[in-house]
Each structure stands twice: as C-alpha cells, then as structure tokens.
Enzyme design. Structure first.
Site, short mmCIF file in Angstrom:
data_model
loop_
_atom_site.label_atom_id
_atom_site.label_comp_id
_atom_site.label_asym_id
_atom_site.label_seq_id
_atom_site.Cartn_x
_atom_site.Cartn_y
_atom_site.Cartn_z
N HIS A 56 0.97 -1.11 0.09
CA HIS A 56 0.04 -0.07 -0.01
C HIS A 56 0.77 1.29 0.02
O HIS A 56 2.16 1.18 0.05
CB HIS A 56 -1.13 -0.05 1.07
CG HIS A 56 -0.51 0.00 2.37
ND1 HIS A 56 0.61 -1.01 3.23
CD2 HIS A 56 -0.60 0.90 3.48
CE1 HIS A 56 0.67 -0.75 4.27
NE2 HIS A 56 0.28 0.54 4.50
N HIS A 58 1.32 3.93 2.11
CA HIS A 58 2.04 4.63 3.24
C HIS A 58 3.53 4.69 3.01
O HIS A 58 4.05 3.73 2.58
CB HIS A 58 1.66 4.04 4.32
CG HIS A 58 -0.08 4.20 4.92
ND1 HIS A 58 -0.58 3.45 5.78
CD2 HIS A 58 -0.73 5.08 4.53
CE1 HIS A 58 -1.95 3.81 5.88
NE2 HIS A 58 -2.05 4.89 5.10
N ASP A 60 5.75 4.40 5.49
CA ASP A 60 6.49 3.32 5.80
C ASP A 60 6.39 1.90 4.86
O ASP A 60 7.00 1.02 5.46
CB ASP A 60 6.21 3.01 7.19
CG ASP A 60 4.69 2.55 7.50
OD1 ASP A 60 3.95 3.11 6.79
OD2 ASP A 60 4.62 1.73 8.19
N HIS A 61 5.88 2.08 3.90
CA HIS A 61 5.60 0.94 2.97
C HIS A 61 6.27 1.19 1.48
O HIS A 61 6.88 0.07 1.04
CB HIS A 61 4.29 0.39 2.89
CG HIS A 61 3.87 -0.23 4.39
ND1 HIS A 61 4.19 -1.30 4.74
CD2 HIS A 61 3.49 0.42 5.41
CE1 HIS A 61 3.47 -1.50 5.80
NE2 HIS A 61 3.16 -0.21 6.34
N HIS A 114 -7.48 -0.83 5.55
CA HIS A 114 -6.49 0.08 6.02
C HIS A 114 -6.24 1.12 5.08
O HIS A 114 -6.07 2.39 5.31
CB HIS A 114 -5.06 -0.90 6.26
CG HIS A 114 -3.98 -0.13 6.81
ND1 HIS A 114 -3.87 0.31 8.13
CD2 HIS A 114 -2.93 0.37 6.25
CE1 HIS A 114 -2.70 0.93 8.19
NE2 HIS A 114 -2.17 1.00 7.04
N ASP A 133 0.08 -4.34 6.12
CA ASP A 133 -0.69 -3.82 7.37
C ASP A 133 -2.09 -4.33 7.24
O ASP A 133 -3.03 -3.52 7.97
CB ASP A 133 -0.79 -2.33 7.22
CG ASP A 133 0.53 -1.48 7.67
OD1 ASP A 133 1.55 -2.47 8.02
OD2 ASP A 133 0.70 -0.67 7.74
N HIS A 171 4.61 -5.17 10.77
CA HIS A 171 4.97 -4.53 11.91
C HIS A 171 4.96 -5.43 13.21
O HIS A 171 4.34 -6.40 12.99
CB HIS A 171 3.93 -3.43 12.31
CG HIS A 171 3.94 -2.32 11.51
ND1 HIS A 171 4.61 -1.14 11.63
CD2 HIS A 171 3.29 -2.13 10.37
CE1 HIS A 171 4.52 -0.27 10.68
NE2 HIS A 171 3.39 -0.74 9.77
FE FE Z 1 2.78 0.25 8.12
ZN ZN Z 2 0.06 1.30 6.70
#
Ligand code: FE
Ligand code: ZN
Length: 255
Positions: A56, A58, A60-61, A114, A133, A171
C-alpha cells in the site's frame, strides 16, 4: 525450489523482507520501509533486488521505492488502485493477478480497509504470505480508509487460506496487540498461551513475526468476530460485522 526469506527491522517497528526465488536468484523486497537498510541487507546477502512489491501507499511501505529502484534498477509492482499515490509503478496489480518472482508465483488479493487499495501477496505453493498492514499477529490494521464491513471481508479472504500458511506482517505490534486481545477475550486459552509466548520472545528481544494462520484463527480477536462468545461479549449476538467493528473501535481507544 523454495523461497529464501530475510527479515530485518526497519524504522521504529516495521520489518523489511527480502524474498529470493532459489531457482533463479531473482529477489523482491516486500515494501520499502527504509531504502538504506534494504539496500545494505541486499548487498550483504548478495541478493540484488530486481523487484519491489508494494502492499500500500503509506510512507513506511513505499517511501523507499525510488532509492531502491534506482540502486538496483528494480521494477515496481504495486496496487493498480493506488497508482495515483505510488509513483512510477511498472506492474499495476489487481485481485487475482499472479506475479512472478523467477520460477515462484504469488497471487494478489485486494484487501481494502487500512487503505482503499491495499493488496497482499500469497505464495500458494510455498505456503507463505506477505500481508502488509492488513493482518498483524493478534491484530489488524487500523481502518484509515475503510469500514468494518470492508475490512472483515478482506480478512475473510486470508481466513480461507490453508491453516499452516506462514504470515509475514509488516510491524512488530504483537505485545500491545496481545494485551488488547486479552482485554476482549480473556477466557480464550489459545490466546492466553500465545500471549505468554509473545511476552517471552519480546523479553528475549526476538521477533514475533512471522506467525502461522492457525494460531491467529484461534487467538486473534479480529479473525474471530464470528465466534458466538465474542459476539455476545461485544453486545452484538449474531452480527459479525458489528462485532468486528466494536473490537476495532475498542482497540483504537485501548491504553
Ligand atoms: Fe505500516
Ligand atoms: Zn500502513
């Protein structure tokens, strides 16, 4: 030929994953939480990254996509419906698509909730899945862009996989997830023993990822919204979506 997988911490609580098809040596990074750490891991392993598979949009991805792609000339595989939010996708993917990593294959599942376009990658022949996530050990992703009905439907796709599927979550949230899970499902013995294992692993600084689907089906409250006891405890007898929504709501405010 099997997959070889390297897992390493990134940022504060993400995991990075390198997946190599042993037959051809072709290697993918699952998401790009930290380009420098991923590049160093790939160079240390001697596994040049030819593909980036995003779950996805985000940061952090997908935030390290450009740097990892530039370093290895890697192609970006990412959800078609997040193309406006993930730049420079080479291979946009949708529900049911099969993506190839050398001689290995993974099926794509769209799991909105998400984010609207979140996807997960399931290597069916290897019994391994990368779920970003969407599902966490004893938890699930926050509903930033979706509602409970949508997320339950997404998680139901994962629930249908073989019990022994190895689940790689993005995570390390398991210790706090376990404390929450015990607050909504305190008499679940499978959860009690799972939570004790988590405490022991974390005390030893060991990862709780990957997990096994069967353990999640028995202990993860977000996969158990169809359980009559949990439905009753949440005040929604016979209503799986309302039960799921109530568990998610309580998690959002859990301290
Ligand atoms: Fe994440
Ligand atoms: Zn995420």
């Amino acid at each position: 030929m099997p997959l070889e997988i390297r897992q390493f911490p990134c940022l504060s609580d993400n995991y990075g994953f390198l997946v190599k098809d042993a037959e051809t040596g072709e290697t993918a990074t699952i998401d790009t939480p930290d380009a420098a750490v991923i590049i160093a891991a790939a160079e240390h392993a001697g596994w040049p990254v030819t593909q980036i598979w995003n779950t996805h949009h985000h940061y952090d991805h997908a935030g390290g996509n450009a740097d990892v792609a530039a370093r290895f000339n890697a192609k970006i595989v990412a959800p078609a419906s997040e193309a406006r939010r993930i730049p420079d996708i080479d291979t946009p993917v949708r529900e049911g698509d099969v993506v190839e990593l050398g001689a290995s294959r993974a099926r794509v599942y769209e799991t909105p909730g998400h984010t609207t376009g979140h996807v997960v990658y399931h290597f069916e022949d290897d019994g391994v899945a990368f779920v970003g996530d969407t599902l966490f050990a004893l938890g699930c992703g926050r509903l930033f862009e979706g509602d409970p009905a949508q997320m339950w439907s997404s998680l139901s796709k994962l629930r249908a996989w073989p019990d022994d599927t190895v689940i790689y979550c993005a995570h390390e949230y398991t210790q706090s997830n376990a404390r929450f899970a015990l607050s909504v499902d305190p008499t679940n013995e499978a959860l009690q023993s799972y939570a004790a294992e988590v405490e022991a692993k974390r005390a030893d600084d060991k990862p709780t990822v990957p997990t096994i689907l069967s353990a999640e089906l028995a202990a993860n409250p977000f996969l158990r919204a169809d359980d009559p006891g949990l439905q009753h405890a949440m005040g929604h007898d016979g209503d799986v979506v309302a039960t799921f929504g109530e568990i998610r709501r309580r998690k959002d405010v859990f301290k």
